[in-house]
Scaffold this motif. Structure first.
Motif, PDB file in Angstrom:
ATOM      1  N   GLN A 112      89.430 153.644 -86.937  1.00 11.14           N
ATOM      2  CA  GLN A 112      88.024 153.313 -87.226  1.00 11.14           C
ATOM      3  C   GLN A 112      87.199 153.251 -85.947  1.00 11.14           C
ATOM      4  OE1 GLN A 112      86.642 149.358 -88.019  1.00 11.14           O
ATOM      5  NE2 GLN A 112      88.710 148.529 -88.068  1.00 11.14           N
ATOM      6  N   ASP A 113      87.822 152.862 -84.828  1.00 13.10           N
ATOM      7  CA  ASP A 113      87.098 152.848 -83.549  1.00 13.10           C
ATOM      8  C   ASP A 113      86.733 154.278 -83.136  1.00 13.10           C
ATOM      9  OD1 ASP A 113      87.760 150.147 -83.549  1.00 13.10           O
ATOM     10  OD2 ASP A 113      89.439 150.398 -82.164  1.00 13.10           O
ATOM     11  N   LEU A 114      87.718 155.171 -83.286  1.00 11.61           N
ATOM     12  CA  LEU A 114      87.478 156.575 -82.936  1.00 11.61           C
ATOM     13  C   LEU A 114      86.311 157.138 -83.749  1.00 11.61           C
ATOM     14  CD1 LEU A 114      91.204 157.811 -82.904  1.00 11.61           C
ATOM     15  CD2 LEU A 114      89.793 157.294 -80.909  1.00 11.61           C
ATOM     16  N   MET A 115      86.269 156.734 -85.011  1.00  5.73           N
ATOM     17  CA  MET A 115      85.208 157.222 -85.901  1.00  5.73           C
ATOM     18  C   MET A 115      83.856 156.608 -85.534  1.00  5.73           C
ATOM     19  SD  MET A 115      87.474 156.923 -89.366  1.00  5.73           S
ATOM     20  CE  MET A 115      86.104 157.099 -90.487  1.00  5.73           C
ATOM     21  N   ALA A 116      83.863 155.298 -85.288  1.00  2.88           N
ATOM     22  CA  ALA A 116      82.591 154.598 -85.039  1.00  2.88           C
ATOM     23  C   ALA A 116      81.905 155.128 -83.783  1.00  2.88           C
ATOM     24  CB  ALA A 116      82.842 153.092 -84.919  1.00  2.88           C
ATOM     25  N   VAL A 117      82.684 155.403 -82.750  1.00  2.70           N
ATOM     26  CA  VAL A 117      82.076 155.890 -81.506  1.00  2.70           C
ATOM     27  C   VAL A 117      81.660 157.359 -81.652  1.00  2.70           C
ATOM     28  CG1 VAL A 117      82.417 156.273 -79.036  1.00  2.70           C
ATOM     29  CG2 VAL A 117      83.345 154.210 -80.126  1.00  2.70           C
TER      30      VAL A 117
END
Lengths: 265, 462
Positions: B132-137
């Motif tokens: 989800q971090d990879l997606m959010a950034v």
């Protein structure tokens, strides 16, 4: 339907032009929509084809059936250093090396050639086409000193180098199941290597691919293979040099500069 | 220099920076094959703690592959933008993650930082980021490129129409192209992987595609994905080259395995620019990449496959590409074993590329010997689209009959656009509407067959 060549009913309001266009390609074109998605029959057709391809990868080669089909023709059975299919898929390096205990069972030549029938990524292909191809090619090479057929499990192409070295064979023909696709799950590839050795590069091999009932048929493949073998014996090489000398034949050196993919079946 | 971290009563030692990166990576078969993966889960997390404490400047002072031996390292070092890096210079990798996720780190801030971020920094931080971090950034980054249309706008998802045919039959390819256009595909590119990689064949295929594009005035670009040296020759012969394609990787030796050098790429880039075929912009390059390419060429120098992959994006961004995509599941299970590994790798590749300012797309795909299926591709496409992926690839019925692998179907991409309210590139959407195929009000592709549209004349059955 296991074959995806569609025979579907056109929508009532307009004729199905796709029906005619499908003669131009085996691609799954013109599939109707259910909302945005594929219709039920197309979803299931796809899953059936995928299941067949996966089964081709995971079904073990039936070695006993192959030996029975050979009748009195001598054969040997070996396996690679990959102990099972899960290891085989993760460790291509192990699939290229002969298990040490098998090396001792191989009867030393000298032989002109050894044929290897390996499962590769489609046991269906090997089960179906390897022995007919071996027998047909053998008939075309009456004066050759041919080693017993080696049936190899969890094998990759380079396993043939190890086998040929142990047997003291001048040439190796590896008949191996190719990576299955959705439309063809039983395609056999043949790799010919002159003077093979462990660590031999793929550019030193010639490949005949797409051998299956709807592609290159066994008898045509045998003729092509026998021609290549005779040329290889005369020229004392395989690979790029032999490809360049060949007349217009559908064959390729086994390495191509392209998108990285596991061409090493 | 060795790195240490104590966790659960045990002190873990990591020989050098590349060892640390390899051990910190999410588990995948390619790193296991190369002997670079963590041996235990605890070792992996210890490596992540150690990595999180590492100053970002470490990556400017420690080359994973020596500068003297590798032109990709030289490219990364020589083009590093110190001014853009200045705001990040005091951060550790862990702090960098927090900064990337912060609300105050906006699209503009990320755009300004891109040229200060090296591939190794992007790879390092990705290893301590969850999916989800990879997606959010990634979602916050905007990379906009242009040739005959505009790719990468907020709220848009472009698609490559991939009409491959096992014998390059022109009519067969035209039939698949027609199918894709009727489903609203092809705004990123109509791109063929040729079965025969030759100049003559590439010339004919490009001619056919260009003819169709001009006849129907389609605001898109076409491409035959042949070797860059073939494309150079095709350009010299006056062929209809919109985009120069090449597969690239993250080390000099791996690129040599593809038969390319930075000099050849530069020559092709300049040749394509000189043709001035783009109407809206001059992004003329198209690259494909994929984790495992360097290892499969024995050219990885002991660096884990995800970090090497990120280095390929430094090569890509040097030529201002229109499109780049990772062919994430194509390479096989010895590099990415199953759906979980393919999905993670797809999100990592997209994140690292976007962070470096590369217009990243993805071929969400798998082979039949991987432990993956169409449900995994459904998951991956939705995650990537939510993360703001630039484009995805579609083939008829998800079945590529030339390369023998599965990607996304045109239907999958229609479902995805509908599910997340994403539109085609604006110029392409307008064209679709003019052709009577698209309802701009509802953003919906109408269900038309070839007999109901002018496009139907593109191909005749006999």
């Amino acid at each position: 339907m296991t074959d995806h060549t569609p025979t579907r009913t056109p929508a009532a309001s307009h004729p199905d032009v796709w029906q005619e266009l499908r003669h131009l390609t085996r691609a799954r074109i013109g599939l109707p929509r259910a909302g945005n998605a594929l219709r039920t029959s197309d979803v299931l057709d796809f899953q059936a084809a995928h299941a067949k391809a996966r089964d081709a990868v995971h079904t073990p080669l039936d070695v006993n059936a192959m030996q029975a089909a050979l009748g009195p023709v001598p054969s040997l059975v070996v396996h690679s250093q990959a102990a099972d299919r899960a290891t085989y898929l993760r460790r291509p390096d192990l699939g290229r090396r002969l298990a040490p205990e098998c090396a001792q069972t191989l009867q030393q030549g000298p032989w002109d050639v050894v044929f290897v029938a390996a499962d590769g990524l489609s046991s269906f292909a090997t089960q179906q086409s390897a022995i007919p191809l071996f027998m047909a090619t053998k008939q075309l090479l009456p004066d050759w000193h041919i080693a017993p057929l080696v049936i190899a499990t969890q094998g990759r192409v380079a396993l043939g180098d190890d086998i040929a070295t142990c047997l003291k064979a001048n040439m190796v023909v590896v008949m191996i199941g190719e990576r299955p696709g959705l439309s063809v799950a039983d395609s056999l590839g043949v790799y010919l290597t002159y003077a093979p050795y462990v660590g031999c590069p793929d550019s030193a091999r010639n490949c005949i691919s797409n051998i299956h009932p709807h592609g290159l048929v066994v008898l045509a493949a045998a003729a092509k293979l026998a021609w290549l073998m005779q040329q290889a014996r005369t020229l004392k090489l395989t690979g790029i040099g032999l490809k360049d000398a060949a007349p217009d034949m559908a064959l390729s050196p086994s390495t191509q500069i392209s998108l990285p993919k596991d061409h090493d079946a | 220099m060795a790195y240490h971290y104590a966790l659960g009563g045990e002190t873990y030692r990591f020989e050098d920076l590349k060892t640390l990166l390899g051990k910190a990576s999410a588990a995948r078969s390619g790193d296991q094959l190369a002997g670079l993966a963590a041996e235990t889960d605890a070792q992996r997390i210890a490596a992540r703690y150690a990595l999180a404490d590492l100053p970002l400047t470490t990556f400017l002072t420690t080359a994973l592959i020596p500068y003297e031996h590798d032109d990709v390292t030289r490219l990364i070092v020589d083009t590093h933008d110190g001014a853009a890096f200045a705001p990040l210079a005091s951060m550790t990798v862990g702090e960098f993650r927090n900064w990337l996720l912060a609300d105050t780190t906006t699209t503009a801030v990320l755009t300004a930082a891109a040229s200060g971020i090296t591939p190794e920094m992007a790879a390092a931080v990705s290893k301590i980021m969850r999916n989800q971090d990879l997606m959010a950034v990634s979602r916050k980054v905007r990379v906009i490129t242009r040739f005959r249309n505009t790719i990468g706008l907020e709220g848009c998802l472009a698609t490559r129409l991939q009409p491959n045919h096992p014998t390059d039959d022109l009519k067969g390819i035209a039939a698949s192209t027609l199918d894709g256009l009727l489903r609203g595909m092809g705004d990123a590119v109509i791109g063929i992987n040729p079965a025969t990689d030759s100049v003559a064949n590439g010339f004919d295929l490009l001619n056919m595609l260009d003819h169709a594009r001009q006849r129907y005035d389609i605001p898109t670009q076409t491409c035959v994905l042949t070797h860059v040296t073939n494309t150079l020759e095709i350009m010299n012969k006056g062929g209809a080259v919109d985009l120069v394609f090449q597969s690239i990787a993250g080390t000099q030796k791996a690129n040599e395995g593809f038969g390319v050098s930075l000099a050849i790429l530069q020559e092709a880039y300049e040749a394509a620019l000189s043709l001035k075929r783009g109407t809206l912009g001059q992004n003329v390059m198209y690259f494909e990449t994929g984790q495992g390419a360097a290892l499969s060429a024995n050219a990885h120098h002991g660096v884990d496959q995800q970090t090497v992959e990120a280095r390929a994006y430094a090569v890509a961004r040097a030529y201002n590409p229109l499109l780049v995509n990772t062919v994430v599941g194509f390479i096989g299970p010895e590099y990415l074993y199953d759906g979980k590994q393919i999905i993670r790798a797809g999100l990592e590749d997209h994140f690292c590329a976007k962070l470096l300012g590369v217009p990243m797309g993805c071929d969400a795909c798998y082979t039949n010997h991987a432990e993956a299926d169409q449900d995994d591709m459904d998951n991956l496409m939705v995650l990537l689209a939510a993360a703001g992926i630039t484009f995805l690839i579609g083939v008829p019925g998800a079945d590529d009959i030339m390369l023998n692998y599965q990607s996304l179907s045109f239907h999958d991409l229609l479902s995805l656009r509908s599910l997340l309210g994403l539109k085609p590139a604006p110029e392409f959407a307008l064209w679709l509407e003019q052709m009577g195929l698209y309802d701009t009000q509802t953003q919906h592709m109408l269900d038309r067959n070839p007999g109901q549209t002018l496009l139907g004349q593109m191909v005749r059955p006999t």
